[in-house]
Design a protein around this motif. Sequence first.
Motif, mmCIF file in Angstrom:
data_model
loop_
_atom_site.group_PDB
_atom_site.id
_atom_site.type_symbol
_atom_site.label_atom_id
_atom_site.label_comp_id
_atom_site.label_asym_id
_atom_site.label_seq_id
_atom_site.Cartn_x
_atom_site.Cartn_y
_atom_site.Cartn_z
ATOM 1 N N PRO A 242 0.954 -1.255 -0.010
ATOM 2 C CA PRO A 242 0.046 -0.024 0.148
ATOM 3 C C PRO A 242 0.872 1.308 0.083
ATOM 4 O O PRO A 242 1.873 1.309 0.805
ATOM 5 C CB PRO A 242 -0.688 -0.074 1.205
ATOM 6 C CG PRO A 242 -0.592 -1.544 2.076
ATOM 7 C CD PRO A 242 0.650 -2.253 1.164
ATOM 8 N N PRO A 243 0.506 2.179 -0.796
ATOM 9 C CA PRO A 243 1.237 3.441 -0.765
ATOM 10 C C PRO A 243 1.564 4.380 0.455
ATOM 11 O O PRO A 243 2.593 4.658 0.759
ATOM 12 C CB PRO A 243 0.428 4.394 -1.931
ATOM 13 C CG PRO A 243 -0.383 3.297 -2.768
ATOM 14 C CD PRO A 243 -0.711 2.149 -1.762
ATOM 15 N N ASP A 244 0.416 3.989 1.259
ATOM 16 C CA ASP A 244 0.701 4.916 2.562
ATOM 17 C C ASP A 244 1.441 4.203 3.558
ATOM 18 O O ASP A 244 2.272 4.756 4.243
ATOM 19 C CB ASP A 244 -0.746 4.947 3.352
ATOM 20 C CG ASP A 244 -1.497 3.910 3.445
ATOM 21 O OD1 ASP A 244 -1.288 2.836 2.633
ATOM 22 O OD2 ASP A 244 -2.537 3.868 4.085
ATOM 23 N N LEU A 245 1.616 2.745 3.322
ATOM 24 C CA LEU A 245 2.844 2.071 4.139
ATOM 25 C C LEU A 245 4.253 2.410 3.510
ATOM 26 O O LEU A 245 4.881 2.494 4.419
ATOM 27 C CB LEU A 245 2.307 0.701 4.147
ATOM 28 C CG LEU A 245 3.201 -0.187 4.890
ATOM 29 C CD1 LEU A 245 3.263 0.020 6.357
ATOM 30 C CD2 LEU A 245 2.995 -1.912 4.598
ATOM 31 N N GLU A 247 5.222 5.172 2.443
ATOM 32 C CA GLU A 247 5.534 6.373 3.000
ATOM 33 C C GLU A 247 5.749 6.409 4.387
ATOM 34 O O GLU A 247 6.473 7.090 4.874
ATOM 35 C CB GLU A 247 4.145 7.464 2.809
ATOM 36 C CG GLU A 247 4.012 7.700 1.106
ATOM 37 C CD GLU A 247 5.408 8.446 0.402
ATOM 38 O OE1 GLU A 247 6.001 8.933 1.211
ATOM 39 O OE2 GLU A 247 5.312 7.904 -0.756
ATOM 40 N N ALA A 248 4.959 5.513 5.236
ATOM 41 C CA ALA A 248 5.224 5.387 6.514
ATOM 42 C C ALA A 248 6.526 4.930 6.705
ATOM 43 O O ALA A 248 7.259 5.468 7.760
ATOM 44 C CB ALA A 248 4.033 4.597 7.045
ATOM 45 N N SER A 251 9.286 7.835 6.035
ATOM 46 C CA SER A 251 9.510 8.493 7.046
ATOM 47 C C SER A 251 9.968 8.165 8.448
ATOM 48 O O SER A 251 10.565 8.913 8.927
ATOM 49 C CB SER A 251 8.043 9.620 6.902
ATOM 50 O OG SER A 251 7.169 8.846 7.981
ATOM 51 N N LYS A 271 11.766 3.819 -3.490
ATOM 52 C CA LYS A 271 10.339 4.143 -3.321
ATOM 53 C C LYS A 271 9.717 2.711 -3.908
ATOM 54 O O LYS A 271 8.672 1.976 -3.545
ATOM 55 C CB LYS A 271 9.652 5.379 -3.577
ATOM 56 C CG LYS A 271 8.438 5.270 -3.625
ATOM 57 C CD LYS A 271 7.604 6.893 -3.751
ATOM 58 C CE LYS A 271 6.281 7.014 -4.064
ATOM 59 N NZ LYS A 271 5.784 8.325 -3.755
ATOM 60 N N SER A 275 7.718 -0.382 -2.733
ATOM 61 C CA SER A 275 6.382 -0.533 -3.168
ATOM 62 C C SER A 275 6.208 -2.116 -4.039
ATOM 63 O O SER A 275 5.094 -2.952 -3.629
ATOM 64 C CB SER A 275 5.807 0.659 -4.044
ATOM 65 O OG SER A 275 5.143 0.088 -5.232
ATOM 66 N N PHE A 376 -2.634 2.091 14.759
ATOM 67 C CA PHE A 376 -2.693 2.180 13.046
ATOM 68 C C PHE A 376 -3.443 1.146 12.637
ATOM 69 O O PHE A 376 -3.487 -0.109 13.156
ATOM 70 C CB PHE A 376 -1.127 2.099 12.918
ATOM 71 C CG PHE A 376 -0.199 3.100 13.246
ATOM 72 C CD1 PHE A 376 -0.351 4.553 12.479
ATOM 73 C CD2 PHE A 376 0.470 3.239 14.361
ATOM 74 C CE1 PHE A 376 0.420 5.468 12.935
ATOM 75 C CE2 PHE A 376 1.251 4.294 14.477
ATOM 76 C CZ PHE A 376 1.414 5.495 13.888
ATOM 77 N N ASN A 384 -5.124 -6.849 0.612
ATOM 78 C CA ASN A 384 -5.489 -5.367 0.279
ATOM 79 C C ASN A 384 -5.159 -4.878 -1.103
ATOM 80 O O ASN A 384 -5.927 -4.212 -1.309
ATOM 81 C CB ASN A 384 -4.435 -4.448 1.422
ATOM 82 C CG ASN A 384 -4.530 -3.180 1.312
ATOM 83 O OD1 ASN A 384 -5.592 -2.445 1.736
ATOM 84 N ND2 ASN A 384 -3.682 -2.476 0.657
ATOM 85 N N THR A 388 -8.361 -3.524 -3.257
ATOM 86 C CA THR A 388 -8.409 -2.192 -3.657
ATOM 87 C C THR A 388 -8.238 -1.981 -5.104
ATOM 88 O O THR A 388 -8.139 -0.883 -5.716
ATOM 89 C CB THR A 388 -7.227 -1.293 -2.928
ATOM 90 O OG1 THR A 388 -6.092 -1.979 -3.186
ATOM 91 C CG2 THR A 388 -7.357 -1.096 -1.514
#
Length: 560
Positions: A242-245, A247-248, A251, A271, A275, A376, A384, A388
């Motif tokens: 998942p893209p948000d993971l 990013e997490a 960061s 990235k 991904s 979270f 997932n 999606t």
Amino acid sequence: RQLPGSVQATAPSVAAQAAPQGSLTIVYGTQTGNSRLLAERLKQRAEAAGLAVRCVRAGEYPTRELKNERLLYVVISTQGDGDPPDDARGFVEFVLGKRAPALGQLRFAVLGLGDSSYPKFCEIGRVLDERFAELGASRLFARAECDVDFEPVAEPWLGQALEHAKKELEPQTSLATVTPLRTVPVTPTFSRENPYPSQVLANQRITGRGANKDVRHLELSLEGSGLTYEPGDALGVVPRNPPDLVEAVLSALRLDGATDVTREGRTLSLKRWLSEGLEITRLSRPFLASHATRSGNTELQRLLTPEGAEGLRALLASHQVIDLLRQYPATWGAEELVGALRRLTPRLYSIASSQKRVGEEVHLTVSLVEYEAFGFRHVGTASNYLATREAGQDLVDVFIEANERFRLPKDPSRDVIMIGPGTGVAPFRAFVQERAELGASGRNWLFFGEQHFRTQFLYQLEWQEAVKKGELHRLDVAFSRDQGQKVYVQHRLREKGREVYDWLQGGAHLYVCGDATRMAPDVHEALIDIIATHGGKSREDAKAHLESLREQQRYLRDVY
Ligand code: 2AM
């Protein structure tokens, strides 16, 4: 002279004259097919080198021949809690057991496969490796242990295996000259290495509102791919994180996703590695070990000592990669991170359709893994990813993974009993469709279970339709949470024990699909009880009876 155990699949007359100096036996034990894939790869290479090879599934290996083997390679996986693959149970028990012969004549090597998220990682490979040595056999080279991304460890092992085999066995040059290797033009087909980008045709939630599970029915296109499958086969899905993971993770480690990183000759941005190239949900023990060192955290380091085993097991089971990164800060460079994470590997889903009915489509039943932890939302990578995907828009890379161990009876007049709670029902949708299209005269009996009738009766309308049309003859359901006491499929089986036993006596084939940790063993117990009670047998005899059904391939399981 044909040496015991040497099987000449091609040109037997030539082989007989060639008098092989010896042959290589490869025994594999596989649950998901990876060990078979590797064993067969080795076989092909050894044959190309002119060696006599036989490659046998552990369940089919005649253990009495072990004492005559000269050169043996074992490729075997370990399931969840340190168990052998279902089909390799007999082989492993024989080797570990008291009846195992002395093996002074034998040279061997072992390749173990497993999943390092589990504490007993590659346990079966390890115990076999030790046991062969204990029985007097000589280990040709060290055992290797592959994680779920098996290639980087497997390939060097296969290379060593081939080199040793060449040294141990004299190549059958006469055979090679009489039947030269022909180069066959290769028709391009889609495979694990070259998956087919399949269009998502439908993605429908099939659990009702208020259900605590999100189960999807997916329909994917195989148009023009040339891919075909049989009921019982699985679809390999190449997932993305998942893209948000992603990013997490970036960061949490304060890393720049644009940095280019090379691993195994492939250069991608960090990235993209995170991904689509690397596993960033399930935590592995080697990654944890690396992270413990980098963090300097003594609590983490203690988990890696023998006293920490319990804590380690708990942490691996409860934490995803991101949880570890957040809770135990450490410094990682982009290169090191990419080098330490496991490769993201395809996931296999039981196919829920019959091609005789759906043509160039393939259907799946996918339960979305999602839960809250440490404040979270956490998800399962592949479920997932699939849940999606948008119908009519997204493509998913897929391939077919044949599953010869889970097949309908060849004789269509045989009855079948199918036990598939939850998404374990998927292959049975394929079975019922197939038998209807074939006009099979045997009867179909389905046991299905879920938590609630109202929201989780997967494919309810289809089953009712199938019953009406005479395509499904018996349907028994267990909705575990609709009443005070839990009711499971095995309770329904016991209630119908008399008839279940009669069906079995009439030659019915039994199939179980779904949860391996609790459901399948409980169903197994229920079956023993049913055979004992209704067959008037002792528990021991009932067990033996069920075992003989397994041997006749009339009791087949696809459990995970
Ligand atoms: P539960 O979640 O209410 O315990 C599909 O997941 C169904 O399988 C659910 O109804 C689930 O019930 C049930 N299930 C859980 N444990 C089981 C077991 N040991 N044997 C059979 N079914 C089980």
